[in-house]
Enzyme design. Sequence first.
Site, short mmCIF file in Angstrom:
data_model
loop_
_atom_site.label_atom_id
_atom_site.label_comp_id
_atom_site.label_asym_id
_atom_site.label_seq_id
_atom_site.Cartn_x
_atom_site.Cartn_y
_atom_site.Cartn_z
N GLU A 45 0.85 -1.18 0.00
CA GLU A 45 0.00 0.00 0.00
C GLU A 45 0.89 1.24 0.00
O GLU A 45 1.89 1.28 0.72
CB GLU A 45 -0.91 0.03 1.22
CG GLU A 45 -1.73 1.31 1.36
CD GLU A 45 -2.64 1.31 2.59
OE1 GLU A 45 -3.08 0.21 3.00
OE2 GLU A 45 -2.92 2.40 3.13
N GLU B 101 -2.97 11.14 3.24
CA GLU B 101 -4.06 10.96 4.19
C GLU B 101 -4.08 12.22 5.05
O GLU B 101 -3.04 12.81 5.32
CB GLU B 101 -3.84 9.76 5.09
CG GLU B 101 -3.95 8.41 4.42
CD GLU B 101 -3.86 7.29 5.44
OE1 GLU B 101 -4.90 6.65 5.69
OE2 GLU B 101 -2.76 7.07 5.99
#
Length: 283
Positions: free
Chosen positions: A156, A161
């Site tokens: 990932e 974020e």
Amino acid sequence: MAGMKFVPGISMALALCVAAEEETTAGDAPAGYQLVFSQEFSEDGPPDEEVWHFEEGFTRNEEDQWYQKENAFCEGGHLVIEARREKVVNPHYREDSRSWRRSRPFAEYTSASLHSKPEYAWTYGWFEIRAKIVTEEGLWPAIWTTGHGRWPHAGEIDLMEYYNHGLLANVAWAGPGGRAKWDTGYLPMAEIGGEDWDQEFHTWVMEWTPEKIVLSVDGRVLNTTLLKDTVNEVGERKSPFHEPQRLRLNLALGGDRGGDPDKASYPSRYLIDYVRVYQKKDD
């Protein structure tokens, strides 16, 4: 089509879009790279379903939103991912269930999560996404990628974020016992403008080569991960980052990282201006 340069790996509709944007995208390409994928979101309506898959329902991290495709739409030259305060019945509800997905009779919020379909995946390249997020508690916007196969073994990469009053840039793979092992960069909002920062669009970039992954925003490097340090510690002892990754765009609410969604304002819009992927011409 005469006079139009075809970009490998995209549909004719996307190729037309690339042709329309060719003057700007070609100038933006790093030296030695060429554009292989572009979404400019220039036509109002739903996102291109040839490219994007839409998640539905409760998904991960004990998040509070119910994902539904109607919360993602193109408007005014942007992809809009809209979080709403609205009640949705959970059709999978079971009164005696211990699963967080099944034990909730309702969702109190809705949002959207998109990821590119398997044929739209890339190994290495220069990934550039221009977007505008809202930096309120309870909101958890993200730009990220995952590989084909089980998580975290397939890897990932989080270009962006937002939660805990800051921007994060992360890379994950399989560590001891198959648990995720993270290399994380964190930038407090106070260092880049505080509350005023989210009034403008910003550009996130991933430079991904066979040697490293460099994640940045507006030219500021947030994290550099060497691929030699990302070898899975279980299963096949190799790095997942020599294999294709698919792109993901979503706006989560609450959950185990996002904070209290009741403190956010609704509807809340996460805007993506464009998504572009460049790769070296000899790859």
